[in-house]
Motif scaffolding. Structure first.
Motif, PDB file in Angstrom:
ATOM      1  N   ALA A  76      37.681 -80.534  -0.570  1.00  0.00           N
ATOM      2  CA  ALA A  76      38.707 -81.354  -1.261  1.00  0.00           C
ATOM      3  C   ALA A  76      38.717 -82.786  -0.885  1.00  0.00           C
ATOM      4  N   PRO A  77      37.459 -83.176  -1.225  1.00  0.00           N
ATOM      5  CA  PRO A  77      37.459 -84.705  -0.813  1.00  0.00           C
ATOM      6  C   PRO A  77      38.127 -85.896  -1.278  1.00  0.00           C
ATOM      7  N   TYR A  78      38.874 -85.711  -2.468  1.00  0.00           N
ATOM      8  CA  TYR A  78      39.814 -86.700  -2.948  1.00  0.00           C
ATOM      9  C   TYR A  78      40.959 -86.389  -3.199  1.00  0.00           C
ATOM     10  N   ARG A  79      41.484 -85.349  -2.378  1.00  0.00           N
ATOM     11  CA  ARG A  79      42.790 -84.943  -2.309  1.00  0.00           C
ATOM     12  C   ARG A  79      43.839 -85.954  -1.722  1.00  0.00           C
ATOM     13  N   GLY A  80      43.559 -86.886  -0.561  1.00  0.00           N
ATOM     14  CA  GLY A  80      44.305 -87.797  -0.264  1.00  0.00           C
ATOM     15  C   GLY A  80      44.336 -88.974  -1.135  1.00  0.00           C
ATOM     16  N   TYR A  81      43.042 -89.307  -1.797  1.00  0.00           N
ATOM     17  CA  TYR A  81      42.965 -90.422  -2.817  1.00  0.00           C
ATOM     18  C   TYR A  81      44.128 -89.993  -3.853  1.00  0.00           C
ATOM     19  N   SER A  82      43.688 -89.078  -4.478  1.00  0.00           N
ATOM     20  CA  SER A  82      44.474 -88.485  -5.758  1.00  0.00           C
ATOM     21  C   SER A  82      46.056 -88.405  -5.598  1.00  0.00           C
ATOM     22  N   ARG A  83      46.489 -88.104  -4.447  1.00  0.00           N
ATOM     23  CA  ARG A  83      47.900 -88.107  -4.043  1.00  0.00           C
ATOM     24  C   ARG A  83      48.635 -89.154  -4.375  1.00  0.00           C
ATOM     25  N   VAL A  84      47.987 -90.277  -4.122  1.00  0.00           N
ATOM     26  CA  VAL A  84      48.642 -91.917  -4.365  1.00  0.00           C
ATOM     27  C   VAL A  84      47.960 -92.505  -5.695  1.00  0.00           C
ATOM     28  N   PHE A  85      46.562 -92.152  -5.857  1.00  0.00           N
ATOM     29  CA  PHE A  85      46.222 -93.190  -6.918  1.00  0.00           C
ATOM     30  C   PHE A  85      45.813 -92.397  -8.187  1.00  0.00           C
ATOM     31  N   GLY A  86      46.112 -90.954  -8.318  1.00  0.00           N
ATOM     32  CA  GLY A  86      45.956 -90.277  -9.458  1.00  0.00           C
ATOM     33  C   GLY A  86      44.660 -89.494  -9.258  1.00  0.00           C
ATOM     34  N   HIS A  87      44.564 -88.495 -10.273  1.00  0.00           N
ATOM     35  CA  HIS A  87      43.216 -87.654 -10.419  1.00  0.00           C
ATOM     36  C   HIS A  87      42.228 -88.151 -11.219  1.00  0.00           C
ATOM     37  N   ASP A  88      42.163 -89.185 -12.076  1.00  0.00           N
ATOM     38  CA  ASP A  88      41.341 -89.861 -12.911  1.00  0.00           C
ATOM     39  C   ASP A  88      40.200 -90.557 -12.005  1.00  0.00           C
TER      40      ASP A  88
END
Length: 271
Positions: A85-97
């Protein structure tokens, strides 16, 4: 005139408070239409660092913010998270795109996710990404300034930085030049510069520039350069008028506790 603020490598967790405040003041002064944030938002992809980054984004009160993850926005020490889940923290704040776009009547901005968890800090652009961006560029109109955004630099100016260049970068700049890109923005190496791609990449037949940002407000400055950001100014040319845009490098002045324009460029663009 459309004004775009380009910032990169904020590395929340290592930010300098007065410099953060100076960026916020610059935004209030220049009132950009959009902000482009080209990766390494955090230092270690921790929840608190992403939360601080999200609060900073909201404090700018700019309607259009395009963000990309950088290699520092993927967990380094949490191996399971890095793998699964490498982008979980990023996506939580900045979205999944992870490859967002911005489009206005006069500007097209295309984001490219160049991070690869398996490559550690190195970046890569795949043939599929090169083609996707090229196809999108070909649909742009003459009156649009066409911008591609990566994290790792698509081209470098010094031989010692070649190791940090985007894998696939040579093929990318050639293809994107042919497809109509005007600017390729990046960060990663904390070295601000503007480079004419045609002078450096074989097979790049059309005028295009790589525009790199330094670290916006981390204490991790390098290469004897201060904290810096870029401002891009674009006005739609009249019929028959040559296409050109202004790129300004703004550096943080410690004595005055503010950002000041230090390197203005007037860039002649292709059709």
């Amino acid at each position: 005139m459309t004004v775009i603020l380009h910032l990169s490598d904020t590395h929340f967790g290592t930010e300098e408070g007065p410099v953060v405040a100076a960026v916020q003041a610059l935004v209030r002064q220049e009132r950009p239409t959009a902000v482009i944030w080209s990766g390494d938002i955090t230092q270690r992809a921790r929840r608190a660092q992403f939360a601080a980054a999200g609060a900073f984004r909201d404090s700018l009160a700019v309607d259009h913010v395009l963000t990309l993850p950088g290699n520092h926005d993927i967990p380094l020490y949490n191996v399971a998270a890095r793998l699964f889940a490498p982008y979980r923290g990023y996506s939580r704040v900045f979205g999944h795109d992870l490859e967002p776009e911005l489009e206005f009547a006069d500007v097209l901005v295309i984001g490219v996710n160049t991070t690869r968890p398996e490559r550690h800090k190195d970046g890569e652009v795949s043939p599929r990404q090169i083609k996707r961006v090229s196809d999108r560029l070909r649909s742009a109109r003459r009156e649009q300034l066409r911008i591609v955004v990566t994290h790792q630099p698509a081209c470098v100016t010094r031989p010692q930085d070649e190791k940090d260049r985007l894998h696939g970068g040579e093929e990318a700049v050639q293809a994107w030049s042919r497809a109509g890109a005007d600017l390729v923005l990046g960060g990663h190496i904390h070295l601000p510069y503007v480079s004419d791609v045609c002078a450096r990449a074989k097979g790049a037949p059309r005028t295009m520039y790589c525009v790199q940002a330094g670290t916006a407000f981390s204490h991790r400055v390098r290469h004897n350069t201060p904290n810096s950001v870029n401002l891009i100014r674009w006005s739609t040319p009249s019929p028959g008028e040559p296409r050109s845009c202004k790129v300004e490098r703004w550096d943080y002045d410690l004595a005055d506790n503010r950002f000041e324009m230090t390197h203005p460029y007037e860039l002649k663009l292709g059709e």
